[in-house]
Design an enzyme around this catalytic site. Structure first.
Site, mmCIF file in Angstrom:
data_model
loop_
_atom_site.group_PDB
_atom_site.id
_atom_site.type_symbol
_atom_site.label_atom_id
_atom_site.label_comp_id
_atom_site.label_asym_id
_atom_site.label_seq_id
_atom_site.Cartn_x
_atom_site.Cartn_y
_atom_site.Cartn_z
ATOM 1 N N VAL A 60 29.872 37.152 -7.408
ATOM 2 C CA VAL A 60 30.449 35.869 -7.995
ATOM 3 C C VAL A 60 32.191 35.500 -7.472
ATOM 4 C CG1 VAL A 60 30.867 34.893 -9.830
ATOM 5 C CG2 VAL A 60 28.549 35.846 -9.825
ATOM 6 N N ALA A 105 36.834 37.329 -7.469
ATOM 7 C CA ALA A 105 35.189 37.162 -7.214
ATOM 8 C C ALA A 105 33.844 39.132 -8.043
ATOM 9 C CB ALA A 105 34.676 37.034 -6.141
ATOM 10 N N LYS A 106 33.301 39.139 -8.061
ATOM 11 C CA LYS A 106 32.939 40.235 -8.172
ATOM 12 C C LYS A 106 31.372 39.746 -7.498
ATOM 13 C CE LYS A 106 34.306 43.996 -10.132
ATOM 14 N NZ LYS A 106 36.184 44.858 -10.111
ATOM 15 N N GLY A 107 30.917 41.415 -7.337
ATOM 16 C CA GLY A 107 28.871 41.152 -7.371
ATOM 17 C C GLY A 107 28.602 42.429 -7.949
ATOM 18 N N ASP A 146 33.922 49.425 -6.749
ATOM 19 C CA ASP A 146 34.320 49.473 -8.195
ATOM 20 C C ASP A 146 33.536 50.388 -8.300
ATOM 21 O OD1 ASP A 146 35.782 47.503 -10.125
ATOM 22 O OD2 ASP A 146 33.285 48.152 -10.528
#
Ligand code: GLU
Length: 416
Positions: A60, A105-107, A146
């Site tokens: 995202v 952003a992040k996944g 992360d």
């Protein structure tokens, strides 16, 4: 009405609160409350026993007004799209608070890495990297580690992306191992940033860091390193925990030894000379400093009234619900918000990216000095806003961050 614990709804309500303070119009507020881009993938992995398993993953990109998007990839059994959306929004604000030229952003992949072999993890990582490579790149969206991902995971992603392009692209990802373009100091950076902000907070409230008692919830990369850095600065770490429980010793725990113990046994529980406690008990201990370093929503309206620490330095993303924030502020607890307290990680990711793009290698001392400067300045900026407006540190950090993002959006204007 029960307390809201959906992280995306919480992240959106934080924007609403601050949009009102900033006097933002409804359209701009709506834009900031929603990710600009979302990629949902569903992909197969051949497991060691020959079966085919299908995993769900997400990348995202919340906002790209200030630069390419940046943020980690999480492997966790509870990860879902709303968690990834929230984490991507928090990355936008985090990068803006420390003034680095990125959007957020992040996944995430919904999986249980604890139950997977190295071979299965490598295959899952490479396939996920391939799936999201249509929106990632050194100039577009740069992932990082992360929860339950690490430098090895980053090496596989860098290799997969590079294989698909036909040449090595180190700057597509950060948090890499040092021999393939990682930055010295990156592994410790999240924790180092957290303890720098705690040290600054101590000065503001007149607490002597030397001898101060500390409890650390979560003993992964951020928690375990924060524990030994603050211990090495003279504080007394009395309790630490991981997903299996916590340990307490009022005479102090040696965090370096606890890391070795966890590496051997898989948990801190059972560490010599300690009594076993629960994660919930750890949070409510009569300590000076609390470091939540695990997952979201561990402090809610239920336990916030029982928090006795004077400072909470959020190494985790989203450990407090908004109601917990309100209660802790009322009780005089200084919460150093995640988007400031754990921004050291992405700051040194930025240094790694800059070094990679320019083919440079900085010494660890240079990295740490630059990090120190950015963290202290950012802390001061946020603290000044909180004093001036008589608001808590999270709201102050959001005012600074959202203000910067809005400024970028307005300068660029609206296309077409
Ligand atoms: N996952 C980390 C965070 O939540 C680091 C992100 C990065 O280095 O890009 O801030």
């Amino acid at each position: 009405m029960p307390e809201e614990v959906n992280p995306f709804k919480i992240a959106q309500s934080q924007v609403d609160t601050v949009a009102e303070m900033l006097g933002l119009d409804a359209g701009l507020t709506e834009f900031l409350k929603n990710p600009q881009r979302e990629l949902h993938v569903s992909f197969p992995v051949k497991m060691d026993d020959g079966t085919l398993k299908v995993f769900k993953g997400y990348r995202v990109q919340h906002n790209m007004a200030r630069g390419p998007t940046k943020g980690g990839i999480r492997f966790h059994w509870d990860t879902d799209i709303d968690e990834v959306r929230a984490l991507s929004m928090w990355m936008t604000w985090k990068c803006a608070v420390v003034g680095i030229p990125y959007g957020g952003a992040k996944g995430g992949v919904t999986c249980n890495p604890k139950e997977m072999s190295q071979n299965e993890l490598e295959k899952l990582t490479r396939r996920f990297a391939s799936e999201i490579s249509i929106i990632m790149g050194p100039d577009t969206d740069i992932p990082a580690p992360d929860v339950y991902t690490n430098p090895q995971t980053m090496a596989w992603i860098m290799d997969t992306y590079s294989m698909n392009h036909g040449y090595t692209v180190p700057s597509v990802i950060t948090g890499k191992p040092i021999p393939i373009g990682g930055s010295l100091g990156r592994n410790e950076a999240t924790a180092r940033g957290t303890v720098i902000t705690i040290r600054e907070a101590c000065k503001k409230i007149g607490l002597e860091l030397k001898g101060a008692t500390v409890a650390v919830q979560g003993y992964g990369n951020a928690g375990s390193i924060a524990a030994y850095l603050i211990h090495d600065m003279g504080a007394k770490v009395v309790a630490v925990s991981d997903s299996q429980g916590g340990v307490l010793n009022w005479d102090g725990i040696d965090p370096h030894e606890a890391i070795k113990f966890k590496a051997e046994t898989g948990t801190v529980v059972g560490f010599a000379g300690t009594e076993t406690i629960t994660n919930a008990e750890l949070l409510e201990l009569e300590v000076d400093i609390l470091i939540p370093a695990a997952l979201e929503n561990v402090i809610t309206s239920e336990n916030a009234p029982n928090i006795k620490a004077k400072i909470s330095g959020e190494a985790a993303n989203g450990p407090n619900t908004p109601e917990a924030d309100r209660i802790m502020h009322e009780n005089g607890v200084m919460v150093i918000p995640d988007i400031l307290a754990n921004a050291g990680g992405v700051t040194v990711s930025y240094f790694e990216w800059v070094q990679g793009l320019n083919r440079l290698f900085w010494s660890e001392e240079e990295v740490n000095n630059r990090l120190e400067k950015i963290m202290v300045e950012s802390f001061e900026n946020v603290y000044a806003i909180s004093q001036e407006k008589d608001i808590n540190m999270r709201q102050a950090a959001y005012i600074l961050a959202m203000g910067r993002v809005v400024e970028a959006i307005q300068l660029r204007g609206f296309y077409p």
